[in-house]
Write an enzyme that holds these catalytic residues in place. Structure first.
Site, PDB file in Angstrom:
ATOM      1  N   ASP A   1       0.749  -1.262   0.000  1.00 59.87           N
ATOM      2  CA  ASP A   1       0.000   0.000   0.000  1.00 59.87           C
ATOM      3  C   ASP A   1       0.781   1.316   0.000  1.00 59.87           C
ATOM      4  O   ASP A   1       0.825   2.035  -1.001  1.00 59.87           O
ATOM      5  CB  ASP A   1      -1.056   0.018   1.128  1.00 59.87           C
ATOM      6  CG  ASP A   1      -0.485  -0.348   2.505  1.00 59.87           C
ATOM      7  OD1 ASP A   1       0.741  -0.387   2.667  1.00 59.87           O
ATOM      8  OD2 ASP A   1      -1.295  -0.574   3.431  1.00 59.87           O
TER       9      ASP A   1
ATOM     10  N   GLU B   1      -8.876   4.184   6.525  1.00 56.43           N
ATOM     11  CA  GLU B   1      -8.631   4.313   5.074  1.00 56.43           C
ATOM     12  C   GLU B   1      -9.850   4.738   4.263  1.00 56.43           C
ATOM     13  O   GLU B   1      -9.734   5.489   3.288  1.00 56.43           O
ATOM     14  CB  GLU B   1      -8.061   3.011   4.515  1.00 56.43           C
ATOM     15  CG  GLU B   1      -6.643   2.723   4.971  1.00 56.43           C
ATOM     16  CD  GLU B   1      -6.548   2.206   6.402  1.00 56.43           C
ATOM     17  OE1 GLU B   1      -5.451   2.281   6.999  1.00 56.43           O
ATOM     18  OE2 GLU B   1      -7.580   1.725   6.937  1.00 56.43           O
TER      19      GLU B   1
END
Length: 456
Positions: A216, A350
């Protein structure tokens, strides 16, 4: 509301776990994560900038005093280089740039110096774990063939560039520029970056690729390095847009129900699973839209919007309206967790992060509406007497709490909520870039090598 939430989270941390890393809001005691070794005060350092931004002046002052008197890095313990960098170094840097208080600069540089031995490997790719007293490093025993992890060694760049900027010592920036050099020399399977790289041989481990955990924030930091350099870091820019091209070709898929998702790649085979962590990518695509090659701006915004919608669905399809750790698109299932060990929610930011970016970049009111749904769900299911707790199964009708108030809840989740409902001129994107723990770092403008504290 996020202000009251912050107050509830902070007051209870202060009451029951002051000076310890995190709070157990149900047992009302401290929680120690092995990620920080014997370093203490993760919640304090992680929350400094949130307290400052929310103008909680009294609380900020107490936190600052704790840092001055008690934040100690002379501990004989093994720490996660990545976690300590994003939470402690990042938190101290932001607190310094926002408040101008010298103690934060001093502590950030001191900690940065303690992390340097992690780079003492044959390739300069750092170890994952470091004993900050002895300077001895090693990798996670479970990582493929003794490898370092892409998301860990790829998520040091922003902080280390600022450490060089604030200390006048070029060593920090040199260490992270070298990581790029190693990555650029290597052949990438289908243009993709595997999650594992051996720091001794300089070769890839297993060919697993993920925009969720293990991968990520590497991609995020390529884009943000370019933005933070006032768009002068052409290498970071090129690496980012090339990577996005490969991700689009090989990982981004559409379900039969029309949901766009990002799958995981295992040696050429796709696993149709998307992690909660991967949901940050919606905000990343939108943030990068402006610099995208040849009229692709609209496409990147659209991609961000599609990911935001999919991630909202992952929340909406649970009983609690909070998203699971991972959700799948296979066997007729869409955006739902099918495995018990993927049904938990640990106060992660997120999805709200992506709402915040999408709101700022499009001003479509649905993002604020979705953010408000998340607030209601957090208040209903995660708020307890002693703070906020994660949930073990978001599909269940009654809460089973995990009894941890993660430091990133104060640093990221509540900050992104606050920004989602604030004006755009609070920490504007042209002056600030957020590290992966939501710590704002100033854009370093070419003309002035000078400090940017006052660009608030």
């Amino acid at each position: 509301v996020s202000l009251q939430m912050m107050k509830h989270a902070w007051d209870n941390y202060k009451r029951y776990a002051w000076g310890l890393n995190e709070l157990k809001p149900i047992s009302k005691q401290g929680h120690s994560s092995n990620l920080f070794g014997n370093i203490q005060g993760a919640t304090i350092v992680d929350a400094l900038d949130t307290l400052y931004i929310m103008e909680m002046k009294e609380e900020f002052k107490e936190a600052k005093e704790w840092v001055e008197k008690n934040l100690d890095f002379n501990v004989n313990a093994e720490i996660s280089v990545f976690e300590v960098n994003i939470r402690f170094v990042g938190g101290l840097l932001s607190a310094y740039y926002l408040s101008g208080e010298e103690v934060f600069r001093k502590k950030a540089v001191e900690l940065g110096e303690k992390l340097l031995p992690a780079f003492n490997t044959p390739t300069g790719i750092p170890w994952a774990l470091l004993n900050i007293k002895s300077g001895i490093g090693r990798n996670w025993p479970w990582a493929s063939g003794g490898s370092s992890i892409l998301a860990e060694f790829g998520t040091l760049h922003l902080e280390f560039v600022h450490l060089s900027h604030l200390s006048g010592n070029p060593i920090f920036a040199e260490k992270v520029m070298n990581i790029r050099k190693v990555l650029n020399r290597l052949d990438k399977p289908e243009g993709l970056y595997p999650n594992y790289l051996n720091p001794s041989s300089g070769q890839w481990g297993q060919h697993h690729v993920s925009i969720g955990g293990l991968g990520d924030s590497f991609y995020e930091y390529l884009l943000k390095a370019w933005l933070m350099s006032d768009k002068t870091d052409e290498e970071g820019k090129k690496m980012y847009y090339d990577a996005v091209q490969a991700i689009e070709t090989h990982l981004i898929r559409k379900s039969s129900g029309g949901l766009t998702y990002i799958a995981e790649w295992k040696g050429g085979l796709l696993e149709h699973k998307m992690g909660h962590l991967t949901c940050f990518a919606g905000g990343m695509f939108a943030l990068g839209a402006d610099g995208a090659p040849s009229d692709k701006t609209g496409h990147h915004i659209e991609l961000g919007a599609e990911i935001a919608r999919t991630c909202h669905e992952s929340y909406d399809r649970t009983s609690m309206k909070l998203g699971p750790e991972a959700f799948r698109f296979d066997g007729g299932v869409e955006a739902i967790a099918t495995r018990q060990n993927e049904k938990y929610y640990i106060l992660r930011p997120e999805v709200i992060e992506t709402y915040m970016y999408m709101w700022r970049l499009t001003h479509d009111p649905k993002y604020r509406q979705w953010g408000w749904e998340a607030v209601e769900a957090l208040e209903k299911h995660c708020r307890v007497d002693g703070g906020y707790s994660g949930i073990r199964d978001v599909y269940n009708n009654h809460e089973s709490h995990d009894d941890v108030q993660q430091s990133f809840f104060l640093s990221e989740t509540l900050k992104y909520l606050y920004l989602l409902f604030s004006e755009d001129d609070l920490l504007p994107f042209e002056h600030w870039v957020f590290n992966t723990e939501a710590h704002p770092l100033p854009v370093l403008h070419k003309e002035d090598g000078s400090k940017e504290e006052n660009q608030k």
